[in-house]
Design an enzyme around this catalytic site. Structure first.
Site, PDB file in Angstrom:
ATOM      1  CB  CYS A 115      -0.938   0.006   1.199  1.00  0.00           C
ATOM      2  SG  CYS A 115      -2.103  -1.352   1.163  1.00  0.00           S
ATOM      3  CG  HIS A 240      -3.027   3.460   2.151  1.00  0.00           C
ATOM      4  ND1 HIS A 240      -3.505   3.093   0.905  1.00  0.00           N
ATOM      5  CD2 HIS A 240      -3.176   2.370   2.954  1.00  0.00           C
ATOM      6  CE1 HIS A 240      -3.916   1.841   0.961  1.00  0.00           C
ATOM      7  NE2 HIS A 240      -3.735   1.381   2.185  1.00  0.00           N
ATOM      8  CG  ASN A 270      -6.587  -0.812   1.223  1.00  0.00           C
ATOM      9  OD1 ASN A 270      -5.884  -0.338   0.328  1.00  0.00           O
ATOM     10  ND2 ASN A 270      -6.090  -1.372   2.315  1.00  0.00           N
TER      11      ASN A 270
HETATM   12  O1  UT7 Z   1      -3.719  -1.157   3.656  1.00  0.00           O
HETATM   13  C1  UT7 Z   1      -2.743  -1.610   4.520  1.00  0.00           C
HETATM   14  C2  UT7 Z   1      -3.123  -1.628   5.863  1.00  0.00           C
HETATM   15  N1  UT7 Z   1      -4.386  -2.281   6.157  1.00  0.00           N
HETATM   16  C3  UT7 Z   1      -5.085  -1.759   7.100  1.00  0.00           C
HETATM   17  O2  UT7 Z   1      -4.715  -0.701   7.555  1.00  0.00           O
HETATM   18  C4  UT7 Z   1      -6.272  -2.473   7.679  1.00  0.00           C
HETATM   19  C5  UT7 Z   1      -6.158  -2.382   9.167  1.00  0.00           C
HETATM   20  N2  UT7 Z   1      -7.225  -3.004   9.925  1.00  0.00           N
HETATM   21  C6  UT7 Z   1      -8.494  -2.546   9.946  1.00  0.00           C
HETATM   22  O3  UT7 Z   1      -8.861  -1.660   9.208  1.00  0.00           O
HETATM   23  C7  UT7 Z   1      -9.440  -3.154  10.964  1.00  0.00           C
HETATM   24  O4  UT7 Z   1      -8.707  -3.905  11.879  1.00  0.00           O
HETATM   25  C8  UT7 Z   1     -10.567  -4.040  10.344  1.00  0.00           C
HETATM   26  C9  UT7 Z   1     -11.545  -3.150   9.611  1.00  0.00           C
HETATM   27  C10 UT7 Z   1      -9.950  -5.051   9.410  1.00  0.00           C
HETATM   28  C11 UT7 Z   1     -11.324  -4.752  11.453  1.00  0.00           C
HETATM   29  O5  UT7 Z   1     -11.869  -3.814  12.358  1.00  0.00           O
HETATM   30  P1  UT7 Z   1     -11.648  -4.021  13.933  1.00  0.00           P
HETATM   31  O6  UT7 Z   1     -12.390  -2.939  14.591  1.00  0.00           O
HETATM   32  O7  UT7 Z   1     -10.165  -4.084  14.162  1.00  0.00           O
HETATM   33  O8  UT7 Z   1     -12.366  -5.388  14.198  1.00  0.00           O
HETATM   34  P2  UT7 Z   1     -11.788  -6.726  14.827  1.00  0.00           P
HETATM   35  O9  UT7 Z   1     -10.876  -7.393  13.877  1.00  0.00           O
HETATM   36  O10 UT7 Z   1     -11.275  -6.440  16.199  1.00  0.00           O
HETATM   37  O11 UT7 Z   1     -13.086  -7.587  14.946  1.00  0.00           O
HETATM   38  C12 UT7 Z   1     -14.179  -7.168  15.788  1.00  0.00           C
HETATM   39  C13 UT7 Z   1     -15.325  -8.140  15.596  1.00  0.00           C
HETATM   40  C14 UT7 Z   1     -14.899  -9.598  15.671  1.00  0.00           C
HETATM   41  O12 UT7 Z   1     -15.945 -10.316  16.331  1.00  0.00           O
HETATM   42  P3  UT7 Z   1     -15.825 -10.691  17.896  1.00  0.00           P
HETATM   43  O13 UT7 Z   1     -14.584 -11.528  17.990  1.00  0.00           O
HETATM   44  O14 UT7 Z   1     -15.720  -9.390  18.591  1.00  0.00           O
HETATM   45  O15 UT7 Z   1     -17.087 -11.442  18.126  1.00  0.00           O
HETATM   46  C15 UT7 Z   1     -14.834 -10.039  14.234  1.00  0.00           C
HETATM   47  O16 UT7 Z   1     -15.070 -11.419  14.069  1.00  0.00           O
HETATM   48  O17 UT7 Z   1     -15.902  -7.972  14.292  1.00  0.00           O
HETATM   49  C16 UT7 Z   1     -15.966  -9.245  13.624  1.00  0.00           C
HETATM   50  N3  UT7 Z   1     -15.797  -9.012  12.197  1.00  0.00           N
HETATM   51  C17 UT7 Z   1     -16.819  -8.729  11.383  1.00  0.00           C
HETATM   52  N4  UT7 Z   1     -18.139  -8.633  11.605  1.00  0.00           N
HETATM   53  C18 UT7 Z   1     -18.931  -8.306  10.550  1.00  0.00           C
HETATM   54  C19 UT7 Z   1     -14.642  -9.003  11.472  1.00  0.00           C
HETATM   55  N5  UT7 Z   1     -14.911  -8.727  10.183  1.00  0.00           N
HETATM   56  C20 UT7 Z   1     -16.254  -8.558  10.107  1.00  0.00           C
HETATM   57  C21 UT7 Z   1     -17.130  -8.228   9.044  1.00  0.00           C
HETATM   58  N6  UT7 Z   1     -18.438  -8.120   9.320  1.00  0.00           N
HETATM   59  N7  UT7 Z   1     -16.699  -8.026   7.798  1.00  0.00           N
END
Ligand code: UT7
Length: 313
Positions: A115, A240, A270
């Site tokens: 990225c 980004h 993204n």
């Molecule tokens: O481009 C290069 C760099 N990339 C990035 O910068 C991406 C960086 N990461 C992020 O943007 C975020 O971490 C995400 C958007 C990928 C995830 O958001 P988060 O607030 O960090 O969520 P999380 O991974 O902590 O997950 C929270 C909950 C989980 O459920 P439990 O364990 O709390 O029950 C996940 O299973 O959300 C759940 N979850 C979803 N639910 C609905 C994860 N993905 C999804 C989804 N829809 N698509």
């Protein structure tokens, strides 16, 4: 006398026609429009056609950038193209683009910094121009990143989209690119990667999120400090576009008001190496960027890699 600076003189971009909204993705995995918007700011993303490659998209974006610069392809003496989704393992996507543009007298090569690729490419272009080795450089970020998605993995498939952006840098006696810094740390290689067989993106999203905010926040502060600038002197932050929460957190770390952020993640998702040039072109087309505006670019990606640029428009 050799010019001292490199200046961004034009931009162009391309987004595929096909759009997947969050509601389309709700039909593929257990997710919801509300979750995606709340956690990422994304509402839709563009998806390249089956026969549309990263070169095809790069060609469209580059042709517009050339037209906007009133340059011919033959005026370009270097093509630096950032991608993680090359059409072939070799030859490079840059030479495939060179061939499509019928420009066979430049030096063309790819850069892979995920990225952060566009900022790495910009850094190389800037240094070749300032060194007197190139006059007009076509800098491109292009990705068919959805070709690496597992449409059954809700952790990743909601996040990404395809597209291409291009910019032309030229030798100039006025600034230009004021400052550029790039870096990488391979000890984080497994937090965001592409697995083989099948080739799918795998990400520890939460870890990536925290490190992205910290790294880009520190990088933005260091960029201001090293240039003896206050945040008030920044007209636009064009970061980004991975997640609106990351972008807002980075802006907050340097006390930059949200009105000064160019945000395209809502409509593009993204797009990896294409995200910054797509966002610059978006802002340029909306006439938001005025002559002499000071623009800060910030990126973070797999590797990890990172980069920061200050430019006078
Ligand atoms: O481009 C290069 C760099 N990339 C990035 O910068 C991406 C960086 N990461 C992020 O943007 C975020 O971490 C995400 C958007 C990928 C995830 O958001 P988060 O607030 O960090 O969520 P999380 O991974 O902590 O997950 C929270 C909950 C989980 O459920 P439990 O364990 O709390 O029950 C996940 O299973 O959300 C759940 N979850 C979803 N639910 C609905 C994860 N993905 C999804 C989804 N829809 N698509």
């Amino acid at each position: 006398m050799q010019n001292k600076f490199s200046k961004l003189i034009s931009t162009g971009s391309y987004l595929p026609d096909k759009i997947y909204t969050n509601h389309d993705i709700e039909k593929l995995v257990d997710t919801s429009h509300e979750w995606i918007v709340e956690r990422t700011g994304i509402e839709q993303r563009h998806i390249a056609g089956e026969n549309e490659s990263s070169v095809d998209m790069a060609f469209q974006a580059s042709s517009i950038a050339l037209k906007n610069a009133t340059l011919n392809a033959s005026d370009i003496d270097m093509i630096v193209l950032a991608t993680t989704t090359p059409e072939r393992k070799f030859p490079s996507t840059a030479v495939l683009l060179q061939n499509m543009l019928q420009n066979n007298n430049s030096c063309a090569f790819d850069v892979n910094a995920a990225c952060t690729g566009f900022i790495f490419a910009l850094d190389i272009a800037d240094k070749y121009i300032k060194g007197g080795f190139a006059k007009n450089v076509l800098v491109v970020g292009t990705e068919k990143i959805t070709s690496l998605l597992d449409w059954k993995d809700r952790n990743t498939c909601v996040l990404f989209g395809d597209g291409a952006g291009a910019a032309i840098l030229t030798s100039s006696n006025e600034p230009g690119i004021i400052y550029n810094t790039i870096g990488s740390d391979g000890s984080y290689k497994d937090l965001l990667t592409v697995n083989t067989d099948p080739e799918f993106i795998e990400m520890k999203g939460n870890d990536v999120f925290k490190i992205a905010v910290n790294t880009m926040g520190k990088l933005a502060a260091k960029t201001l400090e090293e240039n003896n600038m206050s945040v008030e002197q920044i007209d636009w932050l064009i970061p980004h576009q991975a997640n609106s929460r990351i972008i807002k957190a980075v802006a907050k770390k340097i006390n930059l008001p949200e009105e000064k952020i160019i945000m395209t993640v809502k409509n593009h998702g993204n797009t990896s190496a294409a995200s910054i040039p797509l966002a610059i072109d978006y802002a340029n087309n909306k006439n938001l960027l005025k002559k002499d505006n000071i623009i800060m670019l910030e990126a973070f990606g797999a590797g990890f890699t990172w980069g920061s640029t200050l430019l006078r428009f």
